[in-house]
Design a protein around this motif. Sequence first.
Motif, PDB file in Angstrom:
ATOM      1  N   ALA A  11       0.831  -1.201   0.000  1.00 24.95           N
ATOM      2  CA  ALA A  11       0.000   0.000   0.000  1.00 24.95           C
ATOM      3  C   ALA A  11       0.868   1.255   0.000  1.00 24.95           C
ATOM      4  O   ALA A  11       1.931   1.300   0.607  1.00 24.95           O
ATOM      5  N   THR A  13      -0.280   5.302   0.355  1.00 22.68           N
ATOM      6  CA  THR A  13      -1.511   6.084   0.529  1.00 22.68           C
ATOM      7  C   THR A  13      -1.242   7.574   0.460  1.00 22.68           C
ATOM      8  O   THR A  13      -0.287   8.080   1.052  1.00 22.68           O
ATOM      9  N   SER A  39      -2.321  -0.802   5.911  1.00 20.51           N
ATOM     10  CA  SER A  39      -1.388  -1.944   5.842  1.00 20.51           C
ATOM     11  C   SER A  39      -0.153  -1.587   6.648  1.00 20.51           C
ATOM     12  O   SER A  39       0.183  -0.406   6.773  1.00 20.51           O
ATOM     13  N   ASN A  42       2.568   0.315   4.811  1.00 23.54           N
ATOM     14  CA  ASN A  42       2.045   1.455   4.064  1.00 23.54           C
ATOM     15  C   ASN A  42       3.024   2.628   4.049  1.00 23.54           C
ATOM     16  O   ASN A  42       3.624   2.962   5.052  1.00 23.54           O
ATOM     17  N   SER A 137      -6.795  -3.960   3.656  1.00 22.49           N
ATOM     18  CA  SER A 137      -6.505  -2.822   2.774  1.00 22.49           C
ATOM     19  C   SER A 137      -7.646  -2.531   1.796  1.00 22.49           C
ATOM     20  O   SER A 137      -7.731  -1.436   1.250  1.00 22.49           O
TER      21      SER A 137
END
Length: 338
Positions: A11, A13, A39, A42, A137
């Motif tokens: 991930a 983001t 996650s 992330n 996720s």
Amino acid sequence: MQKAVQLSSLASTLVLAEHEAGFIKAASVSAVVAANSVSKDNSISVLLAGSGPSLQEAAAHAASCHPSVSQVLVADSEKFTYPLAEPWAKLVHLVQQRGGYSHIIAPSGSFGKNILPRAAALLGVSPVTDVIEILESNLFIRPIYAGNALCTVRNTGVDPCMMTIRSISFPVPPTSANSKSNVSPISQVDLSTFSEDSVGKSRYVKQTSQNTERPDLGNARVVVTGGRGLKSAENFKMLEKLAEKLGAAVGATRAAVDQGFVPNDLQVGQTGKIVAPELYMAFGVSGAIQHLAGMRDSKVIVAVNKDADAPIFQVADYGLVGDLFEVIPELLEKLPEK
Ligand code: FAD
């Protein structure tokens, strides 16, 4: 058109953040907290837009607001002096094309609700709104039917997975504030390809705000709310005095707003603000389902209503059947001056 990429296990983001006076707003920090639960690997980038020195101060704050923030992207342009949806949506589109994020998250307030759906349309994806829990996720929980049921939503679409989150469901842990552990260089988003037509149909007119030292309704620890039972704007002043003594924010029902007792930014409920303070006090509020949708997650609910059958008593932890015009003056008399 964005190239379709299947949801990836890794991930990354992008958080759309709102800032004011050199600080990231609390709801946007909650969006970072939500991003952190997408996650464990992330990588979180925060996107800020605006102009002037306060933007740079906000960028520094964003870089230190949570240990998981790895990058802060700053769009410094007069086009972003005010958070209008059209240029912001195009900015998100541009940043997504460059960064290829797996997730894009914004807080569920008017800022996020204004921008995120437009950006999602530009990117050709369906956003998930009002997420209150991130299970995996691509697996989320959100309320439906004015908060009376919870719906589990699996995003089976292409990247990016876009969502707005309810900030009260993602509280900011006190330890993460002021952490400087992962401060990274602030990079400048290249706006050279950003055309003039990005300034769309909406335009900034003016901003009005109440000059009050009371806490913000969305984040207050104590909220005192008045309903139609208050009967007039003049009587709401009694509630404001009570709020001052308790260090509380003032809220209102839609009926009270529609009657013109208070401005609509005080409305709590399905079509108003969602709050979950430590203490919620409701005076002359019947407890309509649309109002409960905005406050039922409050930790302790106190209701004062002269009608013993008012539905508000079904959710109240403490209920007093009585006349608010007797109860509030008595409370004001007994509470010490602040
Ligand atoms: P009322 O229902 O009229 O209740 C007033 C209460 O005051 C009564 O229970 C009465 O017993 C009590 N009272 C009167 N005098 C006194 C006294 N002297 N002492 C003590 N108690 C007294 N509403 C919201 O609040 N927020 C929303 O976001 C919202 N969104 C909506 C969205 C939609 C699509 C729709 C259809 C409605 C929405 N509503 C919303 C409106 C909602 O349905 C109710 O009409 C509203 O919440 C009622 O407000 P109220 O409790 O102040 O007024």
